[in-house]
Scaffold this motif. Sequence first.
Motif, PDB file in Angstrom:
ATOM      1  N   UNK A  51       0.859  -1.060   0.040  1.00  0.00           N
ATOM      2  CA  UNK A  51      -0.099   0.034   0.042  1.00  0.00           C
ATOM      3  C   UNK A  51       1.043   1.370   0.149  1.00  0.00           C
ATOM      4  N   UNK A  52       0.658   2.261   1.101  1.00  0.00           N
ATOM      5  CA  UNK A  52       1.540   3.465   0.989  1.00  0.00           C
ATOM      6  C   UNK A  52       2.676   3.038   1.997  1.00  0.00           C
ATOM      7  N   UNK A  53       2.803   2.139   2.560  1.00  0.00           N
ATOM      8  CA  UNK A  53       3.773   1.727   3.406  1.00  0.00           C
ATOM      9  C   UNK A  53       4.985   1.302   2.881  1.00  0.00           C
ATOM     10  N   UNK A  54       6.219   1.554   3.514  1.00  0.00           N
ATOM     11  CA  UNK A  54       7.521   1.062   2.764  1.00  0.00           C
ATOM     12  C   UNK A  54       8.230  -0.052   4.002  1.00  0.00           C
ATOM     13  N   UNK A  55       8.538  -1.177   3.649  1.00  0.00           N
ATOM     14  CA  UNK A  55       9.090  -1.956   4.531  1.00  0.00           C
ATOM     15  C   UNK A  55      10.552  -2.404   3.795  1.00  0.00           C
ATOM     16  N   UNK A  56      11.372  -3.061   4.799  1.00  0.00           N
ATOM     17  CA  UNK A  56      12.723  -3.696   4.119  1.00  0.00           C
ATOM     18  C   UNK A  56      12.893  -4.808   4.820  1.00  0.00           C
ATOM     19  N   UNK A  57      13.198  -6.070   3.879  1.00  0.00           N
ATOM     20  CA  UNK A  57      13.402  -7.247   4.300  1.00  0.00           C
ATOM     21  C   UNK A  57      14.664  -7.332   5.051  1.00  0.00           C
ATOM     22  N   UNK A  58      14.807  -7.794   6.361  1.00  0.00           N
ATOM     23  CA  UNK A  58      16.051  -7.670   7.053  1.00  0.00           C
ATOM     24  C   UNK A  58      17.190  -8.343   6.353  1.00  0.00           C
ATOM     25  N   UNK A  59      16.924  -9.681   5.870  1.00  0.00           N
ATOM     26  CA  UNK A  59      17.982 -10.206   4.875  1.00  0.00           C
ATOM     27  C   UNK A  59      18.396  -9.512   3.756  1.00  0.00           C
ATOM     28  N   UNK A  60      17.626  -8.765   2.994  1.00  0.00           N
ATOM     29  CA  UNK A  60      18.054  -7.902   2.098  1.00  0.00           C
ATOM     30  C   UNK A  60      18.828  -6.788   2.402  1.00  0.00           C
ATOM     31  N   UNK A  61      18.479  -6.023   3.682  1.00  0.00           N
ATOM     32  CA  UNK A  61      19.415  -5.100   4.470  1.00  0.00           C
ATOM     33  C   UNK A  61      20.623  -5.706   4.664  1.00  0.00           C
ATOM     34  N   UNK A  62      20.883  -6.804   5.122  1.00  0.00           N
ATOM     35  CA  UNK A  62      22.047  -7.376   5.581  1.00  0.00           C
ATOM     36  C   UNK A  62      22.810  -7.622   4.533  1.00  0.00           C
ATOM     37  N   UNK A  63      22.598  -8.186   3.351  1.00  0.00           N
ATOM     38  CA  UNK A  63      23.060  -8.636   2.038  1.00  0.00           C
ATOM     39  C   UNK A  63      23.707  -7.270   1.713  1.00  0.00           C
ATOM     40  N   UNK A  64      22.786  -6.193   1.682  1.00  0.00           N
ATOM     41  CA  UNK A  64      23.190  -4.882   1.029  1.00  0.00           C
ATOM     42  C   UNK A  64      24.585  -4.354   1.855  1.00  0.00           C
ATOM     43  N   UNK A  65      24.476  -4.583   3.049  1.00  0.00           N
ATOM     44  CA  UNK A  65      25.323  -3.964   4.027  1.00  0.00           C
ATOM     45  C   UNK A  65      26.813  -4.584   3.799  1.00  0.00           C
ATOM     46  N   UNK A  66      26.521  -6.062   3.568  1.00  0.00           N
ATOM     47  CA  UNK A  66      27.829  -6.927   3.375  1.00  0.00           C
ATOM     48  C   UNK A  66      28.458  -6.518   1.894  1.00  0.00           C
ATOM     49  N   UNK A  67      27.474  -6.196   0.750  1.00  0.00           N
ATOM     50  CA  UNK A  67      27.897  -5.728  -0.505  1.00  0.00           C
ATOM     51  C   UNK A  67      28.590  -4.400  -0.338  1.00  0.00           C
TER      52      UNK A  67
END
Length: 81
Positions: A51-67
Motif C-alpha cells: 500500500x502506502x507503507x514501505x518496508x525492508x526485508x532484514x535479509x536484503x538489508x544485511x546482504x546490501x550492507x555486506x555488499x
Amino acid sequence: MSEQTIETDGIRPILGDLISRAELAAELHMRPETLCRWNNQRIGPAPTRIGRKVYYRRDSVEQWLRDQEQSIPPRQQRRRR
C-alpha cells in the motif's frame, strides 16, 4: 516489524521479517528521509511497498550492507633515499 510477535502453533507471522523505514533508519543511525532519497536514486537496500507503507526485508538489508564492504589496499612503503 518491531513489535515482538508470539508464534502460535508454529505459524510464523507473514510480516515477521520486515522492518519499517523508520526502524531501519534508527538502526542505521540516519534519518528516514535519507532512505527515501536513496530509494528515489535507486541506491540503498531494496524496499517493499505494501500500500502506502514501505518496508525492508532484514535479509536484503544485511546482504546490501555486506555488499557495501570495501577492501582497503595495504599501504605501500615509501622508499627512503
